[in-house]
Design a protein around this motif. Structure first.
Motif, PDB file in Angstrom:
ATOM      1  N   SER A   1      34.718  40.583  40.140  1.00 41.91           N
ATOM      2  CA  SER A   1      34.232  41.134  41.220  1.00 41.91           C
ATOM      3  C   SER A   1      35.076  41.674  41.893  1.00 41.91           C
ATOM      4  CB  SER A   1      33.452  40.369  41.715  1.00 41.91           C
ATOM      5  OG  SER A   1      32.571  40.700  43.274  1.00 41.91           O
ATOM      6  N   PRO A   2      34.170  42.924  43.178  1.00 43.50           N
ATOM      7  CA  PRO A   2      35.297  43.751  44.021  1.00 43.50           C
ATOM      8  C   PRO A   2      35.145  42.595  45.705  1.00 43.50           C
ATOM      9  CG  PRO A   2      33.109  44.593  42.808  1.00 43.50           C
ATOM     10  CD  PRO A   2      33.492  43.642  43.083  1.00 43.50           C
ATOM     11  N   VAL A   3      33.694  41.585  45.785  1.00 41.84           N
ATOM     12  CA  VAL A   3      33.757  41.043  46.710  1.00 41.84           C
ATOM     13  C   VAL A   3      34.690  39.806  46.956  1.00 41.84           C
ATOM     14  CG1 VAL A   3      31.942  39.699  47.927  1.00 41.84           C
ATOM     15  CG2 VAL A   3      31.412  41.962  46.325  1.00 41.84           C
ATOM     16  N   PRO A   4      35.458  39.949  47.973  1.00 39.47           N
ATOM     17  CA  PRO A   4      36.214  38.778  47.740  1.00 39.47           C
ATOM     18  C   PRO A   4      35.283  36.765  47.722  1.00 39.47           C
ATOM     19  CG  PRO A   4      36.937  40.004  49.623  1.00 39.47           C
ATOM     20  CD  PRO A   4      35.834  40.974  48.877  1.00 39.47           C
ATOM     21  N   ALA A   5      36.337  36.752  46.612  1.00 37.57           N
ATOM     22  CA  ALA A   5      35.386  35.684  46.375  1.00 37.57           C
ATOM     23  C   ALA A   5      36.246  34.203  45.383  1.00 37.57           C
ATOM     24  CB  ALA A   5      34.482  35.155  44.979  1.00 37.57           C
ATOM     25  N   ILE A   6      36.306  32.545  46.199  1.00 32.54           N
ATOM     26  CA  ILE A   6      37.291  31.814  46.347  1.00 32.54           C
ATOM     27  C   ILE A   6      36.482  30.942  45.421  1.00 32.54           C
ATOM     28  CG2 ILE A   6      38.618  30.229  47.384  1.00 32.54           C
ATOM     29  CD1 ILE A   6      39.130  32.167  49.042  1.00 32.54           C
ATOM     30  N   VAL A   7      36.564  29.981  44.601  1.00 35.76           N
ATOM     31  CA  VAL A   7      35.857  28.680  44.311  1.00 35.76           C
ATOM     32  C   VAL A   7      36.679  27.503  44.741  1.00 35.76           C
ATOM     33  CG1 VAL A   7      35.284  27.544  41.932  1.00 35.76           C
ATOM     34  CG2 VAL A   7      34.953  29.695  41.961  1.00 35.76           C
TER      35      VAL A   7
END
Length: 503
Positions: free
Chosen positions: A278-284
């Motif tokens: 994903s080009p959207v910054p994402a964190i789990v």
């Protein structure tokens, strides 16, 4: 002397024999070589619900007329199969189970286990035959109840005889689970059809089966009719059937659980791929502590740190939830509602530089753990453009003598920050709804608007209703003020000719 007490001819010790047989718990009927009934003890009479031996009949043929016998599978016995007939013919046999019913009284029903045995006199000649009877009605009733319960039980089950390890019973639940017919299971041995295949400790389970001991629950791979395997939990319970040691195997079908686990694994694999790409910054992160467990490349770039410097640390420690008030607000919303949408935060991630973001978070379950998926939208450049536009508008408005009043009002609203909301409301209107709103702003009635735009009055009313809903106004007067405050009146195109077939 009556026939019940007279000794049979040629048998000198009959009195002694009768004394012995009269006191035993088993029923005894003595039959002569000519198929006549010589004597019966009280137990045998009671087992036939009669009071005297005479009521049993004088001969084997008369006994057949008085009592109807069936095997346990409900098949009636023919004359040669009657136990009295067999023993009168000199045959010795053991453990024949029959249903006995009086012809004159259908309510009289007993289940007997019988055995035939010749009796030899002192001189060595066979003179009398004896039929020994045990009343097993109670046992048969419990066996019948077990049969009904076994057949009605929805849990799959089979019964294996321990003596030869062959299956003697199977219920519909097992047939439905495996797709087999009963004749494909009954009579086969555990070597031909192994219900313990693939068990964790199969050798120990087989040893317990042979020793007639309980087999604890264990997972196994059960072969089914289509040639595939089915994951099950199998357990064995020792039981007795018809006096023989047997093992009751019961099963739990784990195939639905395996399919769910497989689907979940595939879903998590797809999520992992989509997350990473994903080009959207994402964190789990963990739901309880907001400790980061995974980041994608876009999030690593946003934070300006490699992934190994992010994983294991909390969002708060890395400044990924902004200042304390904002961090508390976002955490409270996630805790209360399980999600947050487009919370605007300023993150101090890089030295001397801040980043404006919209943060969205959603609680998810990954690999059996409660987690929070956090996504960031960097709006730093957009905010800068808005500020630059506001500065430009303010500079222009220092000398606005050559602007029209509606344009001045619009520029003022841009400077106040109202333009974004209004542009969104305007964007929700269709082109025709915009034309109708502009004419409402001029103060025209529905009929005049219909003439102007060459529409039917009904269509104009429908457009007006839609406009009120989209703008959040309560009627025509508020819509007129809304349009005039924003300089929309007088902006409609000149009237056009209606297209053929349109109102």
């Amino acid at each position: 002397m009556s026939r019940a007490s007279s000794p049979p001819a040629g048998l000198a010790d009959l009195d002694q024999l009768r004394q012995i047989l009269a006191g035993i718990a088993e029923g005894v009927i003595l039959v002569g070589a000519r198929r006549d009934l010589l004597w019966a003890n009280a137990a045998a009479c009671g087992m036939h619900a009669v009071e005297t031996p005479a009521q049993l009949g004088r001969t084997v043929a008369e006994y057949r007329r008085l009592f109807r016998l069936r095997y346990r599978n409900h098949r009636p016995l023919v004359a040669a199969q009657y136990p009295l007939q067999r023993v009168a013919s000199g045959e010795a046999f053991a453990d024949v189970v029959v249903d006995v019913q009086a012809q004159a009284d259908p309510a009289m029903h007993r289940v007997h286990r019988v055995r035939g045995q010749p009796i030899v006199s002192k001189h060595g000649g066979t003179q009398v035959r004896a039929l020994f009877i045990t009343d097993v009605t109670d046992w048969a009733s419990s066996e019948q109840r077990f049969e009904k319960a076994f057949g009605a039980n929805p849990a799959p089950a089979v019964i294996c005889r321990v003596a030869d390890l062959r299956y003697v019973k199977v219920n519909p639940g097992f047939l439905q689970m495996t797709g087999y017919a009963s004749e494909q299971v009954l009579g086969r041995s555990t070597y031909e059809f192994d219900v313990l295949a693939g068990a964790g400790d199969r050798d120990a389970a087989i040893a317990r089966l042979s020793a007639w001991q309980t087999i604890p629950q264990t997972e196994a791979e059960l072969a089914v009719a289509d040639g595939s395997g089915k994951l099950v939990v199998v357990a064995g319970q020792p039981i007795e059937m018809a006096g023989e040691p047997c093992m009751l195997f019961t099963f739990i079908d784990l195939e639905p659980r395996r399919r769910v686990e497989l689907a979940l694994r595939h879903s998590e694999e797809k999520f992992a791929k989509a997350f990473a790409m994903s080009p959207v910054p994402a964190i789990v992160c963990r739901a309880d502590s907001l400790e980061i467990t995974d980041v994608n490349e876009a999030a690593s770039a946003l934070a300006g740190r490699p992934p190994d410097e992010l994983v294991g640390r909390t969002l708060a420690a890395l400044g990924l939830l902004g200042a304390t008030p904002d961090r508390n607000r976002v955490a409270a919303q996630v805790g209360a509602h399980g999600r947050v949408r487009n919370a605007e935060l300023t993150l101090a991630l890089r030295e001397g530089e801040s980043v404006d973001v919209l943060v969205s978070a959603e609680t998810v379950r990954i690999e059996g753990r409660d987690c929070v998926l956090v996504a960031y939208l960097d709006i730093t450049h957009r905010k800068r453009r808005e500020l630059e536009l506001a500065d430009a508008v303010e500079a222009i408005m220092q000398d606005a003598s050559w602007f029209s009043r509606p344009l001045i009002e619009r520029l003022a609203r841009v400077r106040r920050g109202d333009a974004a909301g209004e542009s969104a409301e305007m964007a929700s209107l269709t082109r025709r709804e915009g034309d109708v709103l502009a004419l409402i702003g001029e103060g025209l009635a529905d009929k005049a608007i219909a003439t102007r735009l060459q529409l039917s009055p009904r269509t104009v009313r429908n457009h007006a209703t839609s406009i009120y809903a989209k703008l959040g106004v309560r009627g025509r007067a508020e819509a007129m003020l809304w349009a005039r405050e924003r300089g929309m009146h007088g902006l409609t195109a000149p009237a056009r000719k209606a297209r053929p077939g349109r109102a």
